[in-house]
Design an enzyme around this catalytic site. Structure first.
Site, PDB file in Angstrom:
ATOM      1  N   ARG A  53       0.896  -1.047  -0.116  1.00  0.00           N
ATOM      2  CA  ARG A  53       0.077  -0.043  -0.031  1.00  0.00           C
ATOM      3  C   ARG A  53       0.782   1.260   0.077  1.00  0.00           C
ATOM      4  O   ARG A  53       0.365   2.138  -0.547  1.00  0.00           O
ATOM      5  CB  ARG A  53      -1.044  -0.243   1.201  1.00  0.00           C
ATOM      6  CG  ARG A  53      -1.991   1.183   1.159  1.00  0.00           C
ATOM      7  CD  ARG A  53      -3.082   0.988   2.159  1.00  0.00           C
ATOM      8  NE  ARG A  53      -2.626   1.030   3.390  1.00  0.00           N
ATOM      9  CZ  ARG A  53      -3.464   0.865   4.546  1.00  0.00           C
ATOM     10  NH1 ARG A  53      -4.648   0.763   4.369  1.00  0.00           N
ATOM     11  NH2 ARG A  53      -2.966   0.887   5.866  1.00  0.00           N
ATOM     12  N   LYS A 152      -2.764   6.638   1.062  1.00  0.00           N
ATOM     13  CA  LYS A 152      -2.790   7.095   2.306  1.00  0.00           C
ATOM     14  C   LYS A 152      -1.678   8.206   2.729  1.00  0.00           C
ATOM     15  O   LYS A 152      -0.583   8.034   2.865  1.00  0.00           O
ATOM     16  CB  LYS A 152      -2.431   5.886   3.398  1.00  0.00           C
ATOM     17  CG  LYS A 152      -2.677   5.801   4.917  1.00  0.00           C
ATOM     18  CD  LYS A 152      -2.690   4.680   5.351  1.00  0.00           C
ATOM     19  CE  LYS A 152      -2.647   4.811   6.717  1.00  0.00           C
ATOM     20  NZ  LYS A 152      -3.522   5.416   7.444  1.00  0.00           N
ATOM     21  N   GLU A 185     -16.303   6.307   6.407  1.00  0.00           N
ATOM     22  CA  GLU A 185     -15.363   5.744   7.470  1.00  0.00           C
ATOM     23  C   GLU A 185     -15.341   6.411   8.593  1.00  0.00           C
ATOM     24  O   GLU A 185     -15.956   7.787   8.423  1.00  0.00           O
ATOM     25  CB  GLU A 185     -14.074   5.212   6.766  1.00  0.00           C
ATOM     26  CG  GLU A 185     -13.389   6.589   6.314  1.00  0.00           C
ATOM     27  CD  GLU A 185     -11.954   6.482   5.716  1.00  0.00           C
ATOM     28  OE1 GLU A 185     -11.358   5.332   5.798  1.00  0.00           O
ATOM     29  OE2 GLU A 185     -11.447   7.270   4.849  1.00  0.00           O
TER      30      GLU A 185
HETATM   31  N1  PMP Z   1      -9.231   4.581   7.363  1.00  0.00           N
HETATM   32  C1  PMP Z   1      -8.456   5.553   7.641  1.00  0.00           C
HETATM   33  C2  PMP Z   1      -8.947   7.174   7.361  1.00  0.00           C
HETATM   34  C3  PMP Z   1      -7.323   5.328   8.435  1.00  0.00           C
HETATM   35  O1  PMP Z   1      -6.562   6.251   8.773  1.00  0.00           O
HETATM   36  C4  PMP Z   1      -7.211   3.984   9.003  1.00  0.00           C
HETATM   37  C5  PMP Z   1      -5.928   3.606   9.523  1.00  0.00           C
HETATM   38  N2  PMP Z   1      -4.858   3.488   8.965  1.00  0.00           N
HETATM   39  C6  PMP Z   1      -8.207   3.131   8.371  1.00  0.00           C
HETATM   40  C7  PMP Z   1      -9.370   3.609   7.830  1.00  0.00           C
HETATM   41  C8  PMP Z   1      -7.914   1.314   8.703  1.00  0.00           C
HETATM   42  O2  PMP Z   1      -6.947   0.818   8.072  1.00  0.00           O
HETATM   43  P1  PMP Z   1      -6.039   0.022   8.352  1.00  0.00           P
HETATM   44  O3  PMP Z   1      -6.840  -1.281   8.772  1.00  0.00           O
HETATM   45  O4  PMP Z   1      -5.127  -0.375   7.314  1.00  0.00           O
HETATM   46  O5  PMP Z   1      -5.318   0.195   9.630  1.00  0.00           O
END
Ligand code: PMP
Length: 299
Positions: A53, A152, A185
């Site tokens: 990622r 990200k 989210e």
């Molecule tokens: N959405 C956002 C905005 C985030 O910052 C995160 C944390 N990284 C997640 C969802 C969850 O992603 P992950 O399961 O990869 O930690």
């Protein structure tokens, strides 16, 4: 006291000396990307997926990471080992690096690569046992055609605003909607709802990060033959769901029992969340990359 060692551009430096320039474009413009990763009993959970990622985010914003994915993986493993923390939270940051006050990334000659490993601050057990109360907030998720949520990036201002709104509402986490009112989210986690034995999560095009934990939960549903679909849904669907839960590296899986004052299901964490959490917890120590230092077989 234990020293915290930070990996900074090829060296391990003590926390107090781990500094970057005020001309770093990560600081000036949020020009960079990051990953939050977790190490469980010496197993860096889904490290490869996080590295993929990270490199995909880098490709999308045309950021050259001065390490190969394999080298980056090795650096993360080494930083965890160096800090002697088998249960830890890992923050991997790659910024555009030091430049001038202009936006043009061509003036940034070398990306800054930072790995921070800290002791895990686990959420209170009460969250998992009793479930969370959350709200929806006015702050909207960035629209994907402006900044794709699959990147990200260090641009987390929306998410910070969500946290401010959540705190003002007296809750720990909140849900963002997109510009059309579809649920996206949380500030740092993905959201799932359960209705009539089926599991649903918003597709990333609505405006959600493609969370690694989210993907694992989708995969677990498939394995356990639980129907799971990525479909857009609204606040109403959340209010009338049988169960709601959040997923993320830090949060793992957290049940939600109240949204905007509406009790979810019975108001207690539900059986589907419990079943998936159990399966998830098993995976955390199995799937990933073992830090050799924590598994030495000395006599
Ligand atoms: N959405 C956002 C905005 C985030 O910052 C995160 C944390 N990284 C997640 C969802 C969850 O992603 P992950 O399961 O990869 O930690």
């Amino acid at each position: 006291m234990r020293e915290t060692w930070v990996y900074l551009n090829g060296e391990f430096v003590p926390k107090a000396k781990a500094v970057v320039s005020v001309f770093d474009h990560g600081f000036l413009y949020g020009d960079g990307i990051f990953e939050g990763i977790r190490c469980y009993s010496g197993n860096i959970f889904c490290l490869k997926e996080h590295i993929v990622r990270l490199f995909e985010s880098a490709k999308s914003i045309m950021l050259d990471i001065p390490l190969t994915p394999e080298e980056m993986e090795a650096v993360v493993v080494e930083t965890v080992e160096k800090n002697g923390l088998p249960d830890s939270y890992i923050r991997l940051v790659v910024s555009r690096g030091e430049g001038d006050l202009g936006l043009d990334p061509r003036n940034c000659k070398q990306a800054s690569v930072i790995v921070i490993v800290e002791e895990l601050s686990i959420f209170p057990q009460q969250f998992y046992d009793e479930g969370l109360e959350i709200v929806t907030v006015a702050t909207r998720r960035n629209v994907p055609d402006a900044l794709n949520p699959k990147i990200k990036s260090l641009n987390y201002l929306n998410n910070v605003l969500v946290r401010i709104e959540a705190t003002r509402a007296g809750v720990f986490e909140a849900l963002m909607l997109n510009h059309e009112g579809y649920v996206c989210e949380g500030s740092g986690d993905n959201v799932f709802i359960v209705k009539n034995g089926k599991v649903f999560t918003p597709p990333t095009y609505v405006g959600a990060l493609e969370g690694i934990t989210r993907n694992i939960v989708i995969e677990l549903c498939r394995e356990l033959q639980i129907p799971c679909e990525e479909v857009p849904f609204t606040r109403h669907d959340v209010y009338v769901a049988d169960e709601v839960f959040l997923t993320g590296t830090a949060a793992e899986m957290i049940p939600v029992v109240n949204v905007d004052g509406r009790l979810i299901g019975s108001g207690k964490p539900g059986p589907m969340t419990a079943k998936l959490t159990q399966a998830f917890r098993r995976l955390t120590v199995q799937r990933g990359t073992k830090v050799p230092g924590f598994f030495s077989t000395s006599a």
